[in-house]
Motif scaffolding. Structure first.
Motif, PDB file in Angstrom:
ATOM      1  N   THR A 108     -12.294  22.356   1.957  1.00 45.96           N
ATOM      2  CA  THR A 108     -12.235  21.208   1.899  1.00 45.96           C
ATOM      3  C   THR A 108     -12.811  20.774   1.470  1.00 45.96           C
ATOM      4  OG1 THR A 108     -11.774  20.272   4.362  1.00 45.96           O
ATOM      5  CG2 THR A 108     -10.173  21.793   3.190  1.00 45.96           C
ATOM      6  N   SER A 109     -12.190  19.475   1.151  1.00 38.52           N
ATOM      7  CA  SER A 109     -13.712  17.968   0.416  1.00 38.52           C
ATOM      8  C   SER A 109     -13.997  16.890   1.919  1.00 38.52           C
ATOM      9  CB  SER A 109     -13.456  17.048  -0.384  1.00 38.52           C
ATOM     10  OG  SER A 109     -12.410  16.418   0.261  1.00 38.52           O
ATOM     11  N   GLN A 110     -14.788  16.430   1.676  1.00 40.81           N
ATOM     12  CA  GLN A 110     -15.251  15.483   2.733  1.00 40.81           C
ATOM     13  C   GLN A 110     -13.982  14.497   2.881  1.00 40.81           C
ATOM     14  OE1 GLN A 110     -17.270  11.869   1.749  1.00 40.81           O
ATOM     15  NE2 GLN A 110     -17.989  12.997  -0.423  1.00 40.81           N
ATOM     16  N   VAL A 111     -13.637  14.001   3.957  1.00 40.39           N
ATOM     17  CA  VAL A 111     -12.556  12.957   3.947  1.00 40.39           C
ATOM     18  C   VAL A 111     -12.516  11.161   3.249  1.00 40.39           C
ATOM     19  CG1 VAL A 111     -11.169  11.117   5.261  1.00 40.39           C
ATOM     20  CG2 VAL A 111     -11.503  13.788   6.092  1.00 40.39           C
ATOM     21  N   PHE A 112     -12.564  11.475   1.709  1.00 35.45           N
ATOM     22  CA  PHE A 112     -12.867  10.263   0.558  1.00 35.45           C
ATOM     23  C   PHE A 112     -12.190   8.923   1.432  1.00 35.45           C
ATOM     24  CE2 PHE A 112     -14.088  14.064  -2.063  1.00 35.45           C
ATOM     25  CZ  PHE A 112     -14.934  13.561  -2.685  1.00 35.45           C
ATOM     26  N   LYS A 113     -12.941   7.568   1.550  1.00 39.29           N
ATOM     27  CA  LYS A 113     -12.188   6.191   2.048  1.00 39.29           C
ATOM     28  C   LYS A 113     -12.190   6.063  -0.033  1.00 39.29           C
ATOM     29  CE  LYS A 113     -14.826   6.048   6.441  1.00 39.29           C
ATOM     30  NZ  LYS A 113     -15.223   5.142   7.494  1.00 39.29           N
ATOM     31  N   GLY A 114     -10.813   5.607   0.365  1.00 38.08           N
ATOM     32  CA  GLY A 114      -9.984   4.782  -1.257  1.00 38.08           C
ATOM     33  C   GLY A 114      -9.786   3.147  -1.006  1.00 38.08           C
ATOM     34  N   GLU A 115     -10.502   2.272  -1.509  1.00 41.15           N
ATOM     35  CA  GLU A 115      -9.524   1.260  -2.271  1.00 41.15           C
ATOM     36  C   GLU A 115      -9.486   0.467  -2.814  1.00 41.15           C
ATOM     37  OE1 GLU A 115     -13.514  -1.722  -0.995  1.00 41.15           O
ATOM     38  OE2 GLU A 115     -12.795  -1.172   0.964  1.00 41.15           O
ATOM     39  N   ARG A 116      -8.747  -0.847  -2.847  1.00 41.71           N
ATOM     40  CA  ARG A 116      -7.892  -1.327  -3.856  1.00 41.71           C
ATOM     41  C   ARG A 116      -7.329  -2.269  -4.176  1.00 41.71           C
ATOM     42  NH1 ARG A 116      -2.466  -1.251  -5.952  1.00 41.71           N
ATOM     43  NH2 ARG A 116      -1.815  -0.139  -4.803  1.00 41.71           N
ATOM     44  N   ILE A 117      -8.290  -3.713  -4.618  1.00 43.90           N
ATOM     45  CA  ILE A 117      -7.295  -4.694  -4.668  1.00 43.90           C
ATOM     46  C   ILE A 117      -6.561  -5.054  -5.235  1.00 43.90           C
ATOM     47  CG2 ILE A 117      -8.670  -7.163  -4.813  1.00 43.90           C
ATOM     48  CD1 ILE A 117     -10.991  -6.850  -4.095  1.00 43.90           C
ATOM     49  N   ARG A 118      -5.404  -5.515  -4.615  1.00 47.46           N
ATOM     50  CA  ARG A 118      -4.101  -5.658  -5.655  1.00 47.46           C
ATOM     51  C   ARG A 118      -4.346  -6.749  -6.416  1.00 47.46           C
ATOM     52  NH1 ARG A 118       0.234  -4.533  -1.150  1.00 47.46           N
ATOM     53  NH2 ARG A 118       0.278  -6.926  -0.885  1.00 47.46           N
ATOM     54  N   GLU A 119      -2.974  -7.012  -7.335  1.00 45.42           N
ATOM     55  CA  GLU A 119      -3.215  -8.004  -7.799  1.00 45.42           C
ATOM     56  C   GLU A 119      -2.628  -9.395  -6.986  1.00 45.42           C
ATOM     57  OE1 GLU A 119      -2.569  -8.203 -11.864  1.00 45.42           O
ATOM     58  OE2 GLU A 119      -4.193  -6.709 -11.306  1.00 45.42           O
ATOM     59  N   ASP A 120      -2.037  -9.512  -6.218  1.00 44.68           N
ATOM     60  CA  ASP A 120      -2.183 -10.422  -5.140  1.00 44.68           C
ATOM     61  C   ASP A 120      -3.153 -11.167  -4.024  1.00 44.68           C
ATOM     62  OD1 ASP A 120      -1.854  -8.642  -3.276  1.00 44.68           O
ATOM     63  OD2 ASP A 120       0.399  -9.347  -2.789  1.00 44.68           O
ATOM     64  N   GLY A 121      -4.486 -10.485  -4.584  1.00 41.74           N
ATOM     65  CA  GLY A 121      -6.022  -9.964  -3.674  1.00 41.74           C
ATOM     66  C   GLY A 121      -5.786  -9.114  -2.710  1.00 41.74           C
ATOM     67  N   LYS A 122      -4.985  -8.979  -2.316  1.00 41.15           N
ATOM     68  CA  LYS A 122      -4.675  -7.868  -0.579  1.00 41.15           C
ATOM     69  C   LYS A 122      -5.592  -6.825  -0.765  1.00 41.15           C
ATOM     70  CE  LYS A 122      -2.115  -5.630   2.887  1.00 41.15           C
ATOM     71  NZ  LYS A 122      -0.341  -5.493   3.453  1.00 41.15           N
ATOM     72  N   LEU A 123      -6.446  -6.495  -0.128  1.00 40.28           N
ATOM     73  CA  LEU A 123      -7.179  -5.184   0.271  1.00 40.28           C
ATOM     74  C   LEU A 123      -6.315  -3.677   0.093  1.00 40.28           C
ATOM     75  CD1 LEU A 123     -10.215  -3.743  -0.390  1.00 40.28           C
ATOM     76  CD2 LEU A 123     -10.563  -3.919   1.568  1.00 40.28           C
ATOM     77  N   LEU A 124      -5.870  -3.082  -0.515  1.00 39.23           N
ATOM     78  CA  LEU A 124      -5.669  -1.704   0.665  1.00 39.23           C
ATOM     79  C   LEU A 124      -6.370  -0.478   0.306  1.00 39.23           C
ATOM     80  CD1 LEU A 124      -3.019  -1.499  -2.323  1.00 39.23           C
ATOM     81  CD2 LEU A 124      -2.436  -2.653   0.494  1.00 39.23           C
ATOM     82  N   SER A 125      -6.370  -0.186   1.918  1.00 41.16           N
ATOM     83  CA  SER A 125      -7.259   0.768   2.270  1.00 41.16           C
ATOM     84  C   SER A 125      -6.918   2.416   2.389  1.00 41.16           C
ATOM     85  CB  SER A 125      -8.640   0.065   2.724  1.00 41.16           C
ATOM     86  OG  SER A 125      -7.523   0.084   4.477  1.00 41.16           O
TER      87      SER A 125
END
Length: 261
Positions: A108-125
């Protein structure tokens, strides 16, 4: 418990173009946002908490630098053509999944951390886990995701924000169809990955023998060949070719992917 989370549909140009095709069909497809560190951007269609992700390259240099296996598959596939790429399975304990897979002999890979800034400005992770690709097979394994919010909190947020409207809350992805050349080998591998047995059955709708995995309310249906009524090139290898929503009424072809919606 493992749940079907989403399917990634690789698209050329801007992801909003695929979303606009869904919107033209009366579906509430929405802009997602940018994955700044990976050089990608997406648009989404939610069917309950499961969703379709239209993923596109936003910054080519960033995608070249990324060590995320999904981003590398995106780049490789889009060199040939757009279309469905990979499915994602949701878990609430990604480290436990990693331990189980490695105990079963997977790398398996490392556990990657992901994030995205939504159009309304909320940070998802979230966190992601991948399995090292087996070069003797051309079907990408599913990858795993653990969101940093509970299912209940995510549903409430998606509803309040308007990303899910009306009967979307009660929708789900009923089935995802794959074509696989080496069906016995795939079945054995995915039984280990998903930690459950497939069922050999006959799909009356497509008139084909198949292997089926039930992952919460989504069926993963594997066929040995593409039915004659579908035009699938196979240039990228074994891939999903059809997504069916539970309330689907018509077939549509969007960015080299078939949808029954």
């Amino acid at each position: 418990m493992l749940k079907f989370d989403h399917i990634v549909h690789f698209v050329e140009g801007e992801s909003r173009k695929a979303a606009e095709m869904f919107q033209a069909l009366g579906k509430n497809a929405v802009r997602g946002g940018k994955h700044v560190n990976w050089g990608t951007e997406n648009s989404l269609y939610y069917a309950g908490l499961s969703y379709i992700e239209f993923l596109a390259i936003e910054n080519e240099q960033k995608t070249k630098e990324s060590d995320n296996p999904l981003i590398q598959l995106l780049r490789k596939d889009l060199e040939k053509e757009e279309g469905f790429g990979q499915i994602c399975i949701r878990t609430d304990d990604i480290e436990k999944v990693k331990q189980r897979l490695e105990a079963d002999g997977f790398i398996t890979s490392q556990v990657f951390k992901g994030e995205r800034i939504r159009e309304d400005g909320k940070l998802l992770s979230w966190k992601m886990l991948f399995i090292e690709f087996d070069p003797s097979l051309s079907l990408p394994d599913p990858f795993f995701i653990q969101w940093n919010e509970s299912d209940e909190d995510r549903m409430n947020d998606l509803t309040v924000s308007g990303l899910i409207k009306g009967n979307q809350q009660d929708e789900y992805i009923r089935s995802v169809y794959f074509v696989v050349k080496d069906l016995p080998k795939m079945r054995k591998r995915w039984e280990k990955i998903l930690n459950k047995h497939a069922i050999s059955t006959f799909d009356e709708w497509l008139n084909e023998n198949c292997e089926v995995f039930q992952v919460n309310n989504t069926q993963l249906v594997f066929l040995p060949k593409v039915p004659d009524s579908f035009q699938v090139s196979g240039n990228r290898g074994d891939r999903p070719f059809l997504v069916v929503l539970n309330n689907g009424t018509e077939m549509h072809h969007v960015s080299r992917g078939y949808y029954f919606i």
